[in-house]
Scaffold this motif. Sequence first.
Motif, PDB file in Angstrom:
ATOM      1  N   VAL A  23      39.259 -25.310 120.361  1.00  0.00           N
ATOM      2  CA  VAL A  23      39.613 -26.691 120.695  1.00  0.00           C
ATOM      3  C   VAL A  23      40.755 -26.650 121.701  1.00  0.00           C
ATOM      4  N   LEU A  24      40.494 -27.193 122.893  1.00  0.00           N
ATOM      5  CA  LEU A  24      41.512 -27.296 123.937  1.00  0.00           C
ATOM      6  C   LEU A  24      41.951 -28.748 124.003  1.00  0.00           C
ATOM      7  N   SER A  25      43.199 -29.000 123.647  1.00  0.00           N
ATOM      8  CA  SER A  25      43.730 -30.362 123.646  1.00  0.00           C
ATOM      9  C   SER A  25      44.115 -30.798 125.055  1.00  0.00           C
ATOM     10  N   PRO A  26      44.173 -32.094 125.292  1.00  0.00           N
ATOM     11  CA  PRO A  26      44.593 -32.575 126.611  1.00  0.00           C
ATOM     12  C   PRO A  26      46.000 -32.126 126.997  1.00  0.00           C
ATOM     13  N   ASP A  27      46.825 -31.772 126.006  1.00  0.00           N
ATOM     14  CA  ASP A  27      48.176 -31.304 126.327  1.00  0.00           C
ATOM     15  C   ASP A  27      48.202 -29.823 126.702  1.00  0.00           C
ATOM     16  N   ASN A  69      44.683 -52.978 137.191  1.00  0.00           N
ATOM     17  CA  ASN A  69      43.500 -53.383 136.437  1.00  0.00           C
ATOM     18  C   ASN A  69      43.181 -52.384 135.335  1.00  0.00           C
ATOM     19  N   ASN A  70      42.663 -52.888 134.208  1.00  0.00           N
ATOM     20  CA  ASN A  70      42.245 -52.043 133.097  1.00  0.00           C
ATOM     21  C   ASN A  70      40.908 -51.397 133.421  1.00  0.00           C
ATOM     22  N   TYR A  71      40.684 -50.216 132.856  1.00  0.00           N
ATOM     23  CA  TYR A  71      39.445 -49.493 133.123  1.00  0.00           C
ATOM     24  C   TYR A  71      39.026 -48.708 131.899  1.00  0.00           C
ATOM     25  N   ALA A  72      37.785 -48.275 131.904  1.00  0.00           N
ATOM     26  CA  ALA A  72      37.234 -47.439 130.839  1.00  0.00           C
ATOM     27  C   ALA A  72      36.860 -46.082 131.420  1.00  0.00           C
ATOM     28  N   ILE A  73      36.921 -45.060 130.567  1.00  0.00           N
ATOM     29  CA  ILE A  73      36.568 -43.699 130.962  1.00  0.00           C
ATOM     30  C   ILE A  73      35.322 -43.291 130.176  1.00  0.00           C
ATOM     31  N   THR A  74      34.318 -42.789 130.873  1.00  0.00           N
ATOM     32  CA  THR A  74      33.097 -42.329 130.220  1.00  0.00           C
ATOM     33  C   THR A  74      32.941 -40.834 130.467  1.00  0.00           C
ATOM     34  N   SER A  76      27.173 -15.951 133.690  1.00  0.00           N
ATOM     35  CA  SER A  76      26.860 -15.680 135.102  1.00  0.00           C
ATOM     36  C   SER A  76      25.943 -14.465 135.272  1.00  0.00           C
ATOM     37  N   GLN A  77      25.933 -13.546 134.312  1.00  0.00           N
ATOM     38  CA  GLN A  77      25.058 -12.367 134.387  1.00  0.00           C
ATOM     39  C   GLN A  77      23.726 -12.575 133.657  1.00  0.00           C
ATOM     40  N   ASN A  78      23.723 -13.445 132.656  1.00  0.00           N
ATOM     41  CA  ASN A  78      22.530 -13.684 131.855  1.00  0.00           C
ATOM     42  C   ASN A  78      22.458 -15.171 131.511  1.00  0.00           C
ATOM     43  N   PRO A  79      21.794 -15.977 132.336  1.00  0.00           N
ATOM     44  CA  PRO A  79      21.756 -17.425 132.126  1.00  0.00           C
ATOM     45  C   PRO A  79      21.133 -17.863 130.802  1.00  0.00           C
ATOM     46  N   ASP A  80      20.432 -16.926 130.101  1.00  0.00           N
ATOM     47  CA  ASP A  80      19.907 -17.276 128.781  1.00  0.00           C
ATOM     48  C   ASP A  80      21.019 -17.382 127.744  1.00  0.00           C
ATOM     49  N   GLN A  81      22.148 -16.775 128.034  1.00  0.00           N
ATOM     50  CA  GLN A  81      23.308 -16.878 127.147  1.00  0.00           C
ATOM     51  C   GLN A  81      24.096 -18.134 127.527  1.00  0.00           C
ATOM     52  N   GLN A  82      24.338 -18.977 126.536  1.00  0.00           N
ATOM     53  CA  GLN A  82      24.981 -20.268 126.812  1.00  0.00           C
ATOM     54  C   GLN A  82      26.108 -20.559 125.832  1.00  0.00           C
ATOM     55  N   LEU A  83      27.029 -21.379 126.282  1.00  0.00           N
ATOM     56  CA  LEU A  83      28.075 -21.960 125.446  1.00  0.00           C
ATOM     57  C   LEU A  83      27.966 -23.477 125.598  1.00  0.00           C
ATOM     58  N   SER A  84      28.277 -24.192 124.548  1.00  0.00           N
ATOM     59  CA  SER A  84      28.256 -25.652 124.677  1.00  0.00           C
ATOM     60  C   SER A  84      29.665 -26.208 124.505  1.00  0.00           C
ATOM     61  N   ILE A  85      29.895 -27.312 125.173  1.00  0.00           N
ATOM     62  CA  ILE A  85      31.163 -28.032 125.089  1.00  0.00           C
ATOM     63  C   ILE A  85      30.847 -29.435 124.588  1.00  0.00           C
ATOM     64  N   SER A  86      31.672 -29.923 123.666  1.00  0.00           N
ATOM     65  CA  SER A  86      31.498 -31.287 123.162  1.00  0.00           C
ATOM     66  C   SER A  86      32.852 -31.838 122.727  1.00  0.00           C
ATOM     67  N   ASN A  87      32.820 -32.994 122.126  1.00  0.00           N
ATOM     68  CA  ASN A  87      34.037 -33.642 121.591  1.00  0.00           C
ATOM     69  C   ASN A  87      35.137 -33.768 122.649  1.00  0.00           C
ATOM     70  N   PHE A  88      34.794 -34.333 123.773  1.00  0.00           N
ATOM     71  CA  PHE A  88      35.766 -34.532 124.843  1.00  0.00           C
ATOM     72  C   PHE A  88      36.840 -35.520 124.389  1.00  0.00           C
ATOM     73  N   VAL A  89      38.077 -35.229 124.761  1.00  0.00           N
ATOM     74  CA  VAL A  89      39.215 -36.077 124.410  1.00  0.00           C
ATOM     75  C   VAL A  89      40.028 -36.318 125.678  1.00  0.00           C
ATOM     76  N   VAL A  90      40.452 -37.566 125.880  1.00  0.00           N
ATOM     77  CA  VAL A  90      41.210 -37.930 127.082  1.00  0.00           C
ATOM     78  C   VAL A  90      42.595 -38.407 126.676  1.00  0.00           C
ATOM     79  N   GLY A 125      40.542 -32.733 127.341  1.00  0.00           N
ATOM     80  CA  GLY A 125      40.307 -31.559 126.521  1.00  0.00           C
ATOM     81  C   GLY A 125      38.929 -31.659 125.894  1.00  0.00           C
ATOM     82  N   ALA A 126      38.510 -30.594 125.205  1.00  0.00           N
ATOM     83  CA  ALA A 126      37.192 -30.589 124.574  1.00  0.00           C
ATOM     84  C   ALA A 126      37.124 -29.414 123.601  1.00  0.00           C
ATOM     85  N   THR A 127      35.977 -29.294 122.946  1.00  0.00           N
ATOM     86  CA  THR A 127      35.731 -28.193 122.022  1.00  0.00           C
ATOM     87  C   THR A 127      34.635 -27.295 122.588  1.00  0.00           C
TER      88      THR A 127
END
Length: 164
Positions: A60-64, A94-99, A109-123, A137-139
């Motif tokens: 978990v990488l926090s925005p800080d 003006n107020n705004y929303a972030i998506t 980069s050497q084997n594209p079949d190997q993947q990592l996923s990122i989720s739970n984005f935090v602003v 930040g994200a997980t």
Amino acid sequence: MNRIVFILFLLLLSSQAFSQASASAKVTSRATVIDPIQIDKTVDLDFGNVVSAYTPGSVVLSPDGSRTAQGVQISSNFPGTVNPAEAVVTHGNNNYAITLPESFILYNSQNPDQQLSISNFVVLPDEGTISDVIKIGATLHLEANQASGFYTNSSGFNVTVSYN
């Protein structure tokens, strides 16, 4: 004679009923033109070095900029490049929303079949009057025995800002 009086009376009533068939009012108009909202990326999201484990885990990488590991290891002596993503949002007063996306995939980069996923984005917005610096930040999710290597996705993910 009564008949003439009656006809005159009807004519008088009908002219009063139709004497004002329309009315008008003067309406002025206005418009305020505001600057378009703008976002400029200044730093990419980088989780740094992570040591794979025999079980699935996450970082978990926090925005800080702080990061915590669950089921995997991170080294404080050899962290690599660790940065939350950063962007400047120019929005006037003006107020705004972030998506942000629900998830994002990184490929080895050497084997594209190997993947990592990122989720739970935090602003974390650092609010200003006319522009804000936002940090994201994200997980990062790793599989058990995740193959070592450099994981990236050159298409990047979209951070969308829009006026409320």
